[in-house]
Write an enzyme that holds these catalytic residues in place. Structure first.
Site, PDB file in Angstrom:
ATOM      1  CG  LEU A 113      55.948  42.311  36.731  1.00 57.60           C
ATOM      2  CD1 LEU A 113      55.225  41.044  37.164  1.00 57.60           C
ATOM      3  CD2 LEU A 113      56.210  43.190  37.967  1.00 57.60           C
ATOM      4  N   PRO A 116      53.166  44.190  27.168  1.00 54.82           N
ATOM      5  CG  PRO A 116      53.360  43.588  24.913  1.00 54.82           C
ATOM      6  CD  PRO A 116      53.464  43.029  26.305  1.00 54.82           C
ATOM      7  N   GLY A 119      51.561  47.176  32.660  1.00 53.99           N
ATOM      8  CA  GLY A 119      52.762  47.793  33.230  1.00 53.99           C
ATOM      9  C   GLY A 119      52.537  48.023  34.710  1.00 53.99           C
ATOM     10  CD  GLN A 324      68.272  76.695  33.571  1.00 53.11           C
ATOM     11  OE1 GLN A 324      67.841  75.775  32.890  1.00 53.11           O
ATOM     12  NE2 GLN A 324      68.137  77.952  33.209  1.00 53.11           N
ATOM     13  CG  HIS A 326      76.916  72.193  32.661  1.00 55.24           C
ATOM     14  ND1 HIS A 326      76.560  71.611  33.854  1.00 55.24           N
ATOM     15  CD2 HIS A 326      78.152  71.721  32.371  1.00 55.24           C
ATOM     16  CE1 HIS A 326      77.535  70.819  34.257  1.00 55.24           C
ATOM     17  NE2 HIS A 326      78.522  70.867  33.386  1.00 55.24           N
ATOM     18  CD  GLU A 351      62.921  47.161  39.821  1.00 50.96           C
ATOM     19  OE1 GLU A 351      62.278  46.691  40.773  1.00 50.96           O
ATOM     20  OE2 GLU A 351      63.818  46.530  39.230  1.00 50.96           O
TER      21      GLU A 351
HETATM   22  C1  LIG Z   1      64.462  51.379  30.367  1.00 51.31           C
HETATM   23  C2  LIG Z   1      63.418  50.520  31.009  1.00 51.31           C
HETATM   24  C3  LIG Z   1      63.791  49.349  31.652  1.00 51.31           C
HETATM   25  C4  LIG Z   1      62.817  48.510  32.217  1.00 51.31           C
HETATM   26  N1  LIG Z   1      63.195  47.312  32.752  1.00 51.31           N
HETATM   27  C5  LIG Z   1      62.236  46.422  33.125  1.00 51.31           C
HETATM   28  C6  LIG Z   1      62.590  45.085  33.510  1.00 51.31           C
HETATM   29  O1  LIG Z   1      63.774  44.713  33.545  1.00 51.31           O
HETATM   30  N2  LIG Z   1      61.591  44.216  33.813  1.00 51.31           N
HETATM   31  C7  LIG Z   1      60.283  44.581  33.774  1.00 51.31           C
HETATM   32  O2  LIG Z   1      59.428  43.737  34.057  1.00 51.31           O
HETATM   33  N3  LIG Z   1      59.904  45.844  33.417  1.00 51.31           N
HETATM   34  C8  LIG Z   1      60.858  46.760  33.081  1.00 51.31           C
HETATM   35  N4  LIG Z   1      60.480  48.036  32.680  1.00 51.31           N
HETATM   36  C9  LIG Z   1      59.069  48.381  32.632  1.00 51.31           C
HETATM   37  C10 LIG Z   1      58.647  49.381  33.704  1.00 51.31           C
HETATM   38  O3  LIG Z   1      58.647  48.779  34.965  1.00 51.31           O
HETATM   39  C11 LIG Z   1      57.261  49.914  33.287  1.00 51.31           C
HETATM   40  O4  LIG Z   1      57.459  50.727  32.145  1.00 51.31           O
HETATM   41  C12 LIG Z   1      56.587  50.695  34.394  1.00 51.31           C
HETATM   42  O5  LIG Z   1      56.224  49.861  35.454  1.00 51.31           O
HETATM   43  C13 LIG Z   1      55.335  51.451  33.903  1.00 51.31           C
HETATM   44  O6  LIG Z   1      54.492  50.624  33.164  1.00 51.31           O
HETATM   45  P1  LIG Z   1      53.959  51.142  31.721  1.00 51.31           P
HETATM   46  O7  LIG Z   1      55.161  51.572  30.946  1.00 51.31           O
HETATM   47  O8  LIG Z   1      53.100  50.091  31.124  1.00 51.31           O
HETATM   48  O9  LIG Z   1      53.112  52.429  32.042  1.00 51.31           O
HETATM   49  P2  LIG Z   1      51.559  52.474  32.476  1.00 51.31           P
HETATM   50  O10 LIG Z   1      51.306  51.520  33.561  1.00 51.31           O
HETATM   51  O11 LIG Z   1      50.727  52.378  31.244  1.00 51.31           O
HETATM   52  O12 LIG Z   1      51.476  53.952  33.060  1.00 51.31           O
HETATM   53  C14 LIG Z   1      51.236  55.118  32.267  1.00 51.31           C
HETATM   54  C15 LIG Z   1      50.981  56.286  33.226  1.00 51.31           C
HETATM   55  O13 LIG Z   1      49.775  56.025  33.982  1.00 51.31           O
HETATM   56  C16 LIG Z   1      50.059  56.123  35.372  1.00 51.31           C
HETATM   57  N5  LIG Z   1      49.234  55.170  36.127  1.00 51.31           N
HETATM   58  C17 LIG Z   1      49.016  53.860  35.872  1.00 51.31           C
HETATM   59  N6  LIG Z   1      48.231  53.319  36.814  1.00 51.31           N
HETATM   60  C18 LIG Z   1      47.969  54.303  37.706  1.00 51.31           C
HETATM   61  C19 LIG Z   1      47.220  54.367  38.909  1.00 51.31           C
HETATM   62  N7  LIG Z   1      46.583  53.306  39.430  1.00 51.31           N
HETATM   63  N8  LIG Z   1      47.155  55.559  39.567  1.00 51.31           N
HETATM   64  C20 LIG Z   1      47.791  56.646  39.059  1.00 51.31           C
HETATM   65  N9  LIG Z   1      48.521  56.653  37.927  1.00 51.31           N
HETATM   66  C21 LIG Z   1      48.602  55.491  37.262  1.00 51.31           C
HETATM   67  C22 LIG Z   1      51.544  55.794  35.488  1.00 51.31           C
HETATM   68  O14 LIG Z   1      52.095  56.277  36.699  1.00 51.31           O
HETATM   69  C23 LIG Z   1      52.094  56.484  34.256  1.00 51.31           C
HETATM   70  O15 LIG Z   1      52.270  57.851  34.524  1.00 51.31           O
HETATM   71  C24 LIG Z   1      61.452  48.900  32.159  1.00 51.31           C
HETATM   72  C25 LIG Z   1      61.079  50.101  31.544  1.00 51.31           C
HETATM   73  C26 LIG Z   1      62.034  50.896  30.952  1.00 51.31           C
HETATM   74  C27 LIG Z   1      61.608  52.158  30.244  1.00 51.31           C
END
Ligand SMILES: Cc1cc2nc3c(=O)[nH]c(=O)nc-3n(C[C@H](O)[C@H](O)[C@H](O)COP(=O)(O)OP(=O)(O)OC[C@H]3O[C@@H](n4cnc5c(N)ncnc54)[C@H](O)[C@@H]3O)c2cc1C
Length: 368
Positions: A113, A116, A119, A324, A326, A351
């Site tokens: 989903l 870059p 998210g 902590q 440990h 998620e």
């Molecule tokens: C190890 C790992 C496995 C993953 N596996 C999958 C997978 O299998 N499939 C998949 O599709 N994705 C996957 N992801 C992606 C994951 O779901 C996203 O990283 C996550 O949803 C956050 O999106 P972003 O990294 O773009 O952060 P951003 O959306 O850029 O968020 C950055 C910060 O801004 C905050 N923020 C953003 N919008 C708002 C808002 N409206 N109000 C308040 N705060 C906000 C966020 O909470 C966060 O603190 C994975 C990520 C990791 C690290």
């Protein structure tokens, strides 16, 4: 109101725990240090029926429910969150054609989903799917896909009607080896290092018309439904890791002696243990309630988000206190505390971040 697992569920819990302690525990640090995907262990889990717990029996699944699914992920994650997330990412929305191979562990699944530039704001995805006379032509990139390099099939969300925004997204299934589709960068991560997190790249990738999953332009609704279930699985992942961190800290506190007594005799340590155990129980209740509601066919958007939010934040707190308790040894790789500390952080991000969970919860509360 019954808070107990039944005999079959207890048996499942026992057998997953035995498997995890026998087959996973001895390899955890080796896999973590090398960033090695535990493929043969995942295939073994498939043979035990654990890769298709909630898939229907007629498609080779175990035909069980979310309570069993949560129980299995909890037990695997208690020993290794990487294995927990591999299983959690695998059992997302898939097409019947692939279910039996996914259920047996012969095939591994991924779900894409995130992109870059999208998210939390998943509805602003850019990857495109254009209908042609030969099928769908996919172009774009997905990022952070769990199981990305190992997936035999991936479900991806792409734009089918740009003007319709979230109502113009659709879900597609893509098989490994399809021309124009390849996994890209393998991410080098803070934690959950034995799980694979990768980019998926689509360049003029043509897939058959029938690889549209569900209805055209229903992809966002489909994704939100997947997340209702997926958030329960991340709550289970959190719960398992919180328990693992707590158990390690409890054990260590009875062994470690300072000032002539076990550190578990100090009230400061006892209060940490009491808070950890209490919060874990609360997280367990929220997680299993969401699972039981899902099994009874109820909508769980609110309950899944509450379980995911609370369990993930409890897991981060427990892992922190585990280090902590440990002391300096919590910072050293000879003890499991540091790995739980690194691994759990994903739970407040994947998620949907904690901020997004609060947004989902508040939206549900304010609905009518
Ligand atoms: C190890 C790992 C496995 C993953 N596996 C999958 C997978 O299998 N499939 C998949 O599709 N994705 C996957 N992801 C992606 C994951 O779901 C996203 O990283 C996550 O949803 C956050 O999106 P972003 O990294 O773009 O952060 P951003 O959306 O850029 O968020 C950055 C910060 O801004 C905050 N923020 C953003 N919008 C708002 C808002 N409206 N109000 C308040 N705060 C906000 C966020 O909470 C966060 O603190 C994975 C990520 C990791 C690290």
């Amino acid at each position: 109101m019954d808070f107990q697992l039944n005999d079959e569920q207890l048996q499942l819990k026992k057998s997953v725990r035995e498997f995890a302690e026998r087959e996973i525990a001895p390899n955890v640090m080796k896999w973590d240090e090398a960033g090695e995907f535990p493929l043969s262990t995942i295939q073994e889990l498939g043979k035990l029926g654990l890769m298709g717990i909630v898939f229907p029996q007629e498609y080779g699944g175990a035909g069980m429910g979310y309570v069993e699914y949560v129980t299995a992920i909890e037990e695997l994650s208690r020993v290794d969150g990487s294995v927990g997330i591999i299983v959690a990412a695998h059992t997302e929305a898939q097409k019947k054609k692939y279910l039996s191979k996914l259920a047996s562990g012969e095939y591994i699944g991924a779900w894409g989903l995130t992109e870059p530039s999208s998210g939390s704001d998943a509805g602003s995805a850019r990857m495109s799917a254009r209908k042609t006379k030969n099928g769908w032509l996919l172009n774009g990139n997905k990022t952070f896909c769990t199981n990305g390099h190992y997936a035999d099939v991936a479900v991806v969300i792409a734009v089918t009607d740009r003007a319709a925004h979230t109502h113009g997204l659709s879900a597609f299934i893509v098989e490994k080896g399809t021309q124009g589709f390849r996994p890209g960068k393998k991410e080098n991560k803070l934690g959950l290092r034995a799980s694979d997190t990768a980019e998926l790249i689509f360049e003029d990738c043509l897939i058959p018309a029938e690889n549209l999953l569900g209805r055209e332009n229903d992809g966002f609704i489909d994704a939100m439904q997947v997340l209702d279930g997926g958030r329960i699985s991340i709550a289970a992942l959190s719960l398992g890791m919180a328990e693992g961190a707590y158990e390690a800290a409890l054990k260590y506190s009875k062994q470690r002696r300072q000032f002539g007594k076990a550190i578990s005799e100090f009230q400061a340590i006892q209060w940490k243990l009491a808070d950890m155990a209490t919060e874990i129980e609360a997280a367990k209740l929220l997680t299993f309630r969401a699972a039981a509601m899902k099994d009874s066919g109820m909508k769980t958007t609110l309950e899944s988000s509450m379980a995911k939010l609370y369990a993930s934040e409890v897991a981060v707190r427990c892992a922190n206190e585990g280090v902590q308790i440990h002391g300096g040894y919590g910072f050293i790789k000879d003890y499991p505390a540091e790995k739980f500390y690194r691994d759990v952080k994903l739970c407040t991000i994947g998620e949907g971040t904690s901020e997004i969970q609060r947004l989902v919860i508040a939206r549900q509360l304010l609905k009518d």
